[in-house]
Design an enzyme around this catalytic site. Structure first.
Site, PDB file in Angstrom:
ATOM      1  N   SER A  90      56.693  74.694  92.423  1.00  0.00           N
ATOM      2  CA  SER A  90      58.112  74.989  92.622  1.00  0.00           C
ATOM      3  C   SER A  90      58.349  76.138  93.606  1.00  0.00           C
ATOM      4  O   SER A  90      59.232  76.063  94.454  1.00  0.00           O
ATOM      5  CB  SER A  90      58.747  75.311  91.266  1.00  0.00           C
ATOM      6  OG  SER A  90      58.037  76.354  90.606  1.00  0.00           O
ATOM      7  N   TYR A 116      58.053  68.254  94.948  1.00  0.00           N
ATOM      8  CA  TYR A 116      59.486  68.032  94.721  1.00  0.00           C
ATOM      9  C   TYR A 116      60.142  67.445  95.967  1.00  0.00           C
ATOM     10  O   TYR A 116      61.265  66.964  95.905  1.00  0.00           O
ATOM     11  CB  TYR A 116      60.162  69.348  94.303  1.00  0.00           C
ATOM     12  CG  TYR A 116      59.520  69.934  93.067  1.00  0.00           C
ATOM     13  CD1 TYR A 116      59.841  69.449  91.807  1.00  0.00           C
ATOM     14  CD2 TYR A 116      58.543  70.928  93.157  1.00  0.00           C
ATOM     15  CE1 TYR A 116      59.232  69.945  90.667  1.00  0.00           C
ATOM     16  CE2 TYR A 116      57.919  71.439  92.030  1.00  0.00           C
ATOM     17  CZ  TYR A 116      58.266  70.943  90.790  1.00  0.00           C
ATOM     18  OH  TYR A 116      57.636  71.426  89.674  1.00  0.00           O
ATOM     19  N   LYS A 126      46.045  73.655  91.640  1.00  0.00           N
ATOM     20  CA  LYS A 126      47.427  74.115  91.550  1.00  0.00           C
ATOM     21  C   LYS A 126      47.485  75.631  91.546  1.00  0.00           C
ATOM     22  O   LYS A 126      46.726  76.238  90.784  1.00  0.00           O
ATOM     23  CB  LYS A 126      48.024  73.564  90.251  1.00  0.00           C
ATOM     24  CG  LYS A 126      49.413  74.010  89.932  1.00  0.00           C
ATOM     25  CD  LYS A 126      49.841  73.438  88.628  1.00  0.00           C
ATOM     26  CE  LYS A 126      51.157  74.046  88.257  1.00  0.00           C
ATOM     27  NZ  LYS A 126      51.473  73.849  86.870  1.00  0.00           N
ATOM     28  N   LYS A 136      50.184  84.427  81.751  1.00  0.00           N
ATOM     29  CA  LYS A 136      49.279  83.386  81.264  1.00  0.00           C
ATOM     30  C   LYS A 136      47.843  83.626  81.745  1.00  0.00           C
ATOM     31  O   LYS A 136      47.050  82.704  81.861  1.00  0.00           O
ATOM     32  CB  LYS A 136      49.799  82.014  81.717  1.00  0.00           C
ATOM     33  CG  LYS A 136      51.218  81.702  81.222  1.00  0.00           C
ATOM     34  CD  LYS A 136      51.632  80.252  81.458  1.00  0.00           C
ATOM     35  CE  LYS A 136      53.034  79.989  80.902  1.00  0.00           C
ATOM     36  NZ  LYS A 136      53.452  78.569  81.037  1.00  0.00           N
ATOM     37  N   ARG A 182      59.677  77.324  85.660  1.00  0.00           N
ATOM     38  CA  ARG A 182      59.960  77.860  84.313  1.00  0.00           C
ATOM     39  C   ARG A 182      61.468  77.901  84.075  1.00  0.00           C
ATOM     40  O   ARG A 182      61.918  77.671  82.955  1.00  0.00           O
ATOM     41  CB  ARG A 182      59.294  79.226  84.145  1.00  0.00           C
ATOM     42  CG  ARG A 182      57.768  79.101  84.137  1.00  0.00           C
ATOM     43  CD  ARG A 182      57.046  80.438  84.025  1.00  0.00           C
ATOM     44  NE  ARG A 182      55.601  80.247  84.206  1.00  0.00           N
ATOM     45  CZ  ARG A 182      54.733  81.241  84.371  1.00  0.00           C
ATOM     46  NH1 ARG A 182      55.151  82.490  84.365  1.00  0.00           N
ATOM     47  NH2 ARG A 182      53.451  80.972  84.528  1.00  0.00           N
ATOM     48  N   LYS A 188      43.750  75.478  87.701  1.00  0.00           N
ATOM     49  CA  LYS A 188      45.134  75.938  87.707  1.00  0.00           C
ATOM     50  C   LYS A 188      45.133  77.455  87.619  1.00  0.00           C
ATOM     51  O   LYS A 188      44.574  78.040  86.687  1.00  0.00           O
ATOM     52  CB  LYS A 188      45.894  75.340  86.530  1.00  0.00           C
ATOM     53  CG  LYS A 188      47.310  75.880  86.404  1.00  0.00           C
ATOM     54  CD  LYS A 188      48.099  75.137  85.363  1.00  0.00           C
ATOM     55  CE  LYS A 188      49.452  75.792  85.188  1.00  0.00           C
ATOM     56  NZ  LYS A 188      50.257  75.108  84.175  1.00  0.00           N
ATOM     57  N   GLU A 204      35.062  74.676  86.534  1.00  0.00           N
ATOM     58  CA  GLU A 204      36.147  74.022  85.779  1.00  0.00           C
ATOM     59  C   GLU A 204      36.190  72.524  86.083  1.00  0.00           C
ATOM     60  O   GLU A 204      36.305  71.693  85.177  1.00  0.00           O
ATOM     61  CB  GLU A 204      37.513  74.641  86.149  1.00  0.00           C
ATOM     62  CG  GLU A 204      37.785  76.023  85.568  1.00  0.00           C
ATOM     63  CD  GLU A 204      38.195  75.954  84.094  1.00  0.00           C
ATOM     64  OE1 GLU A 204      38.178  74.859  83.507  1.00  0.00           O
ATOM     65  OE2 GLU A 204      38.524  77.021  83.536  1.00  0.00           O
TER      66      GLU A 204
HETATM   67  C1  PBG Z   1      52.979  74.723  82.398  1.00  0.00           C
HETATM   68  C2  PBG Z   1      53.249  74.220  83.771  1.00  0.00           C
HETATM   69  C3  PBG Z   1      53.678  75.017  84.822  1.00  0.00           C
HETATM   70  C4  PBG Z   1      53.838  74.198  85.917  1.00  0.00           C
HETATM   71  C5  PBG Z   1      53.511  72.904  85.526  1.00  0.00           C
HETATM   72  N1  PBG Z   1      53.130  72.925  84.195  1.00  0.00           N
HETATM   73  C6  PBG Z   1      54.016  76.459  84.866  1.00  0.00           C
HETATM   74  C7  PBG Z   1      53.209  77.428  84.145  1.00  0.00           C
HETATM   75  O1  PBG Z   1      51.980  77.299  84.030  1.00  0.00           O
HETATM   76  O2  PBG Z   1      53.814  78.376  83.673  1.00  0.00           O
HETATM   77  C8  PBG Z   1      54.306  74.707  87.249  1.00  0.00           C
HETATM   78  C9  PBG Z   1      54.799  73.728  88.225  1.00  0.00           C
HETATM   79  C10 PBG Z   1      55.625  74.319  89.305  1.00  0.00           C
HETATM   80  O3  PBG Z   1      55.757  75.555  89.451  1.00  0.00           O
HETATM   81  O4  PBG Z   1      56.195  73.523  90.061  1.00  0.00           O
HETATM   82  N2  PBG Z   1      52.320  73.902  81.530  1.00  0.00           N
END
Ligand code: PBG
Length: 331
Positions: A281, A320, A255, A224, A211, A201, A240
């Site tokens: 998203s 989505y 991701k 992050k 968010r 990720k 990983e």
């Molecule tokens: C955080 C989390 C995120 C997403 C899924 N779980 C965002 C982040 O790491 O800040 C993002 C999913 C998306 O953008 O559709 N645990």
């Protein structure tokens, strides 16, 4: 009279629809799709998310209706994310461990209504519950600490498993959490609960609308990058994934999706395990925005992108667009 290029006509097989169907290498079906849903408090509530046009937060009754819709469309799994009320958020994210939190109530309601007709995948990370929007616990300097966070994530995963979750999906990127959660599930009599690890990720700019959807965006200070991966790295993604498989992950996720197809391809090649892409998203929003300004046909754009994930080696895609895509695929 022979053609000029008799042995080089790849186009020959493309001339008709039946022939294209016959030669197609990659198949996309509704069973490849995982539908992420955002849960909110209340009854009969639908809250549209402006940065994700076409996506809403639903109260639990609406989530159950979406679950029934997924079953009828042939979408096998829902991924759940709660929008926790601000007053239930805290620095330690303790609401994640509440057996009656929004997530657990939604899991139980879906399982009561649909049983094993649908799989429920639950997010393990603290960001929907923390007052600071980070995925883990912070030290005095605001650094997200690993081991203390893992201890909480284990309890969060057990809380979800007890409520009936089928697949635990840790999205937090702490080290060692897959092994710790696997062990806790075994000891807690949840042996058949799967783990889909967000193994690779990335610290991405594509998560903005998510968010907003879970309500952590406005709270988050900084980024992050101290725990999510550097977009410049791909060998590290293999390390990983290797660790997460060794620790007991049943499947792994990459991701975001489209900008990381090379990672999906490498992971599949190297390990041969089930790999899933999260079309996040910001990717969804890009497709909708492009179609919105007339830069392409929305349905064609989204289907081409979903197919690309399958071609790269994915077993499935969190998107989505799942209900829209499933309707198109079901004709
Ligand atoms: C955080 C989390 C995120 C997403 C899924 N779980 C965002 C982040 O790491 O800040 C993002 C999913 C998306 O953008 O559709 N645990």
């Amino acid at each position: 009279m022979t053609g000029r290029y008799p042995n080089t006509r790849l186009r020959r097989t493309r001339a008709t629809g039946w022939s294209r169907a016959l030669h197609r290498e990659t198949l996309l079906t509704p069973a490849d799709l995982i539908w992420p849903l955002f849960i909110t408090e209340g009854e009969g509530v639908e809250e549209p998310i402006s940065s994700l046009p076409g996506v809403s937060r639903w109260s639990i009754d609406g989530i159950v209706a979406r679950a029934k819709e997924a079953v009828s469309l042939g979408v096998p799994v829902l991924a759940l994310f709660p929008n926790t009320q601000p007053e239930r958020r805290s620095d330690d994210g303790a609401e994640a461990l509440n057996p009656d939190n929004l997530m657990c109530r939604a899991i139980r309601a879906i399982k009561d209504a649909c049983g094993d007709d649908i799989g429920v995948l639950t997010d393990v990370a603290l960001d929907p519950y923390t007052a600071h929007g980070q995925d883990g616990l912070l030290d005095d300097r605001g650094y997200v600490v690993n081991d203390e966070t893992v201890a909480v994530l284990v309890d969060q995963a057990l809380n979800q498993a007890k409520a009936g979750a089928d697949i635990i999906a840790p999205s937090d990127m702490m080290d060692g959490r897959i092994g710790a959660i696997r062990m806790a599930l075994e000891m807690g009599e949840h042996r058949n609960v799967q783990i889909m690890s967000y193994a690779a990720k990335y610290a991405s700019a594509f998560y903005g609308p998510f968010r907003d959807a879970v309500g952590s965006g406005g709270l988050l200070k900084g980024d992050k990058k101290s725990y999510q991966m550097d977009p410049a790295n791909s060998d590290e993604a293999l390390r990983e994934v290797e660790l997460d498989i060794a620790e007991g992950a049943d499947s792994v996720m990459v991701k975001p999706g489209l900008a990381y197809l090379d990672i999906i391809y490498r992971v599949k090649r190297a390990f041969g395990v089930p790999v899933f892409a999260y079309q996040v998203s910001g990717e969804y929003a890009m497709i909708e925005a492009a179609a919105g300004v007339g830069a392409g046909d929305r349905d064609a754009l989204l289907m081409e992108k979903l197919l690309a994930f399958k071609r790269a080696g994915c077993s499935g895609i969190l998107t989505y667009h799942a209900p829209v895509a499933a309707k198109l695929l079901n004709g």
